[in-house]
Design an enzyme around this catalytic site. Structure first.
Site, PDB file in Angstrom:
ATOM      1  N   THR A 284      -6.525  -0.633  -5.815  1.00 29.98           N
ATOM      2  CA  THR A 284      -5.811   0.569  -5.403  1.00 29.98           C
ATOM      3  C   THR A 284      -5.269   0.420  -3.988  1.00 29.98           C
ATOM      4  O   THR A 284      -5.743  -0.393  -3.194  1.00 29.98           O
ATOM      5  CB  THR A 284      -6.720   1.803  -5.479  1.00 29.98           C
ATOM      6  OG1 THR A 284      -7.879   1.569  -4.676  1.00 29.98           O
ATOM      7  CG2 THR A 284      -7.127   2.098  -6.903  1.00 29.98           C
ATOM      8  N   ARG A 285      -4.286   1.261  -3.659  1.00 31.36           N
ATOM      9  CA  ARG A 285      -3.557   1.099  -2.403  1.00 31.36           C
ATOM     10  C   ARG A 285      -4.419   1.348  -1.177  1.00 31.36           C
ATOM     11  O   ARG A 285      -4.280   0.661  -0.164  1.00 31.36           O
ATOM     12  CB  ARG A 285      -2.338   2.032  -2.413  1.00 31.36           C
ATOM     13  CG  ARG A 285      -1.258   1.549  -3.364  1.00 31.36           C
ATOM     14  CD  ARG A 285      -0.132   2.544  -3.504  1.00 31.36           C
ATOM     15  NE  ARG A 285       0.938   1.980  -4.318  1.00 31.36           N
ATOM     16  CZ  ARG A 285       2.007   2.655  -4.719  1.00 31.36           C
ATOM     17  NH1 ARG A 285       2.144   3.937  -4.402  1.00 31.36           N
ATOM     18  NH2 ARG A 285       2.942   2.071  -5.454  1.00 31.36           N
ATOM     19  N   ASP A 286      -5.297   2.323  -1.255  1.00 27.93           N
ATOM     20  CA  ASP A 286      -6.112   2.607  -0.076  1.00 27.93           C
ATOM     21  C   ASP A 286      -7.047   1.444   0.230  1.00 27.93           C
ATOM     22  O   ASP A 286      -7.221   1.071   1.393  1.00 27.93           O
ATOM     23  CB  ASP A 286      -6.883   3.920  -0.246  1.00 27.93           C
ATOM     24  CG  ASP A 286      -7.726   3.981  -1.507  1.00 27.93           C
ATOM     25  OD1 ASP A 286      -7.427   3.259  -2.469  1.00 27.93           O
ATOM     26  OD2 ASP A 286      -8.689   4.772  -1.531  1.00 27.93           O
ATOM     27  N   THR A 289      -4.983  -1.500   1.637  1.00 26.22           N
ATOM     28  CA  THR A 289      -4.617  -1.206   3.029  1.00 26.22           C
ATOM     29  C   THR A 289      -5.796  -1.466   3.953  1.00 26.22           C
ATOM     30  O   THR A 289      -5.654  -2.085   5.019  1.00 26.22           O
ATOM     31  CB  THR A 289      -4.160   0.260   3.161  1.00 26.22           C
ATOM     32  OG1 THR A 289      -2.975   0.447   2.386  1.00 26.22           O
ATOM     33  CG2 THR A 289      -3.877   0.639   4.604  1.00 26.22           C
ATOM     34  N   ARG A 383      -2.903   8.914  -4.304  1.00 29.55           N
ATOM     35  CA  ARG A 383      -2.024   8.971  -5.486  1.00 29.55           C
ATOM     36  C   ARG A 383      -2.125   7.695  -6.310  1.00 29.55           C
ATOM     37  O   ARG A 383      -2.080   6.582  -5.789  1.00 29.55           O
ATOM     38  CB  ARG A 383      -0.575   9.207  -5.066  1.00 29.55           C
ATOM     39  CG  ARG A 383       0.392   9.196  -6.254  1.00 29.55           C
ATOM     40  CD  ARG A 383       1.809   9.479  -5.836  1.00 29.55           C
ATOM     41  NE  ARG A 383       2.389   8.459  -4.990  1.00 29.55           N
ATOM     42  CZ  ARG A 383       2.941   7.333  -5.423  1.00 29.55           C
ATOM     43  NH1 ARG A 383       2.955   7.052  -6.718  1.00 29.55           N
ATOM     44  NH2 ARG A 383       3.469   6.475  -4.562  1.00 29.55           N
TER      45      ARG A 383
END
Length: 553
Positions: A284-286, A289, A383
């Protein structure tokens, strides 16, 4: 002064705004005014979206599976009713777009789909990997032409909503091309203004994504939810220099071809932070990151302060088969993916928080609705990939339907618009507003970015106060000047400062890490914080209320 009267006013002409206008017309609204600060259907985020759209379209899938993935990505803070609306109505709008000849890629009789990060199966459709958003926008623009009751007006900035007796009755703004004031009377108003990522120094959005809708809503008395949750896209383009291509274009390359994410020592590292790629882009993006930022902080970043993304293991013929002419565009930029790795780093991309609405897209202020990214609640703390366009279209459809049937409020009064009109008609001292915008972007990036702590957030709050004082109470120059960019930046700053204050206020209050909100001084996720922060007020003072996350029906 330009003066419009309409039944339904739609502010913003991206995917959510265009779909809302179309649906309001289909529901019998006698007159719809679609306002955009640039060109209709060519501003905002939808037209820039290059990738995929999530919807459970396959007979072996179901919107409930999509919902489960959306709720999981939201880290316990999604409003289940709004998330359900996104996933269930999302199926209908994506199928309708197919009927409107958007051109989804196909494998025979089935729409072609890929498995994007966070999904349990392949359910993300696309037109092609770099033209999905433009195709969606083009299709909606064509549909607008079929509705005589929809008037389309570009180059108008809305600065304030007009309220009477607690009811939104219209809006005030100005015409960018002529510098003249604009007043709109409306029975119902829909905010479809998109997100706020222009607040950050490096972002993937258009120059218009300043958070206008959040500020308009706050000043009108509406409430904002989850403002601390700003999503950073982990693999925004960093180096080498690339012209004419979107900085977030590497996502489809990565999850279609399994690009390897490497640190400065050429090591894969996602598994060090609880994620796994296993040859595919599934993290996932979080988390991605966080992983990239931590590697850079540990001194294991790439030369420009990011991570390497490598496709050297992918044969040239496979790259060309997947992306065709895009390979030629990369070659024109001096990039050969069979020989060169590229550098990527997190970039501000999306905002999960926003205006609090019910499942009819109604705010707490009668006459005011919202749709698309400006809405808070459906995505919780993070999201799910592919949900943005689905959310825009689904929520736009619902908002247009409900606004067309909204009960009329009090009659519009010019007296209620007096203060807002005075501001857009005012003359003030000249100042370098572009420099102030850059100063705010730097403060937010440095102190309220993907990783925060109390000291940094305090510095961000101090910077906001300082910039607000420098900005002053009156716009520079005088009205009536065409394309006065210093004046336009001043009105953008007025909105941006309030929205930045909202983010910092909420981020300071949430003393945990969850989803896209990461506090280095509170690194754990706390069950005590499984709640939402509801914000109200304006630049004269903001207040926060803790509210429970709604339970699933």
């Amino acid at each position: 002064m330009k003066h419009f009267t309409t039944e339904v006013l739609v502010i913003g002409a991206g995917g959510a705004g265009m779909y809302a206008a179309i649906e309001a017309s289909r529901q019998g609204a006698s007159d719809i005014l679609l306002l955009e600060r640039s060109l209709i259907g060519r501003g905002g985020a939808t037209v820039m979206a290059q990738m995929t759209v999530a919807a459970a379209l396959d007979e072996e899938d179901d919107w409930r599976h999509h919902l489960a993935d959306t709720l999981a990505a939201g880290r316990g803070l999604c409003d289940p009713a709004l998330a359900t609306l996104l996933c269930e109505v999302g199926v209908d709008v994506i199928r309708e777009m197919e009927g409107w000849k958007v051109g989804w890629a196909r494998d025979g009789n089935r729409l072609r789909a890929v498995q994007a990060p966070g999904h349990d199966r392949a359910r993300c459709v696309y037109v092609d990997f770099l033209s999905t958003g433009p195709a969606v926008s083009r299709t909606l623009r064509a549909q607008l032409q079929k509705h005589d009751r929809i008037r389309r007006t570009g180059d108008v900035v809305v600065t304030d909503l007009v309220t009477q007796d607690g009811h939104v009755t219209g809006a005030v703004g100005f015409d960018i091309a002529h510098g003249t004031p604009v007043v709109i009377e409306a029975k119902a108003t829909i905010l479809a203004t998109g997100g706020l990522t222009r607040l950050y120094r490096r972002n993937s959005a258009s120059a218009h994504m300043s958070g206008d809708g959040f500020a308009l809503a706050l000043r009108a008395g509406a409430k904002l939810l989850g403002m601390e949750f700003v999503q950073f896209f982990p693999i925004g383009h960093l180096a080498p220099r690339m012209v004419g291509m979107d900085p977030i274009m590497w996502d489809p390359f990565r999850y279609k071809l399994g690009g390897r994410l490497l640190n400065g020592e050429r090591e894969e590292f996602i598994d060090r932070y609880g994620g796994t790629d296993e040859g595919k882009y599934t993290t996932t993006r979080d988390l991605a990151t966080y992983a990239i930022t931590q590697e850079v902080a540990a001194g294991r970043g790439s030369p420009h302060g990011g991570a390497w993304l490598s496709f050297r293991h992918v044969p040239a013929e496979e790259l060309r088969a997947a992306f065709g002419p895009v390979i030629d565009k990369l070659a024109a930029n001096g990039i050969d993916l069979t020989q060169n790795d590229i550098e990527v780093a997190p970039i501000a991309h999306y905002h999960m928080g926003g205006v609090q609405v019910d499942t009819a897209m109604r705010t707490n202020i009668p006459g005011l609705f919202a749709a698309g990214e400006v809405v808070g609640g459906a995505n919780g703390a993070n999201r799910l990939s592919g949900n943005a366009i689905t959310e825009a279209l689904a929520f736009g459809k619902v908002a247009g339907h409900e606004a067309a049937h909204a009960a009329p409020g009090p009659a519009f009064s010019m007296e209620a618009a007096k203060a807002a009109l005075a501001l857009v008609s005012a003359t003030g001292p000249m100042r370098n507003t572009a420099a102030l915008v850059a100063k705010l972007q730097a403060a937010m990036a440095d102190h309220a970015g993907p990783f925060r702590d109390a000291a940094g957030l305090a510095r961000a709050a101090a910077a906001i106060a300082e910039i607000r004082a420098e900005t002053g109470d009156l716009p520079p120059g005088a009205p009536g000047m065409p394309f006065d960019l210093a004046r336009l930046d001043w009105f953008d700053l007025r909105q941006m400062l309030l929205v930045a204050d909202s983010i910092v206020t909420a981020a300071s209050a949430r003393t945990e890490s969850r989803g896209a909100h990461q506090r280095t001084d509170y690194p754990e996720t706390s069950e005590d914080w499984r709640l939402n922060l509801l914000l109200s007020g304006d630049e004269n003072g903001l207040s926060l209320t803790r509210i429970s996350v709604p339970e699933a029906a």
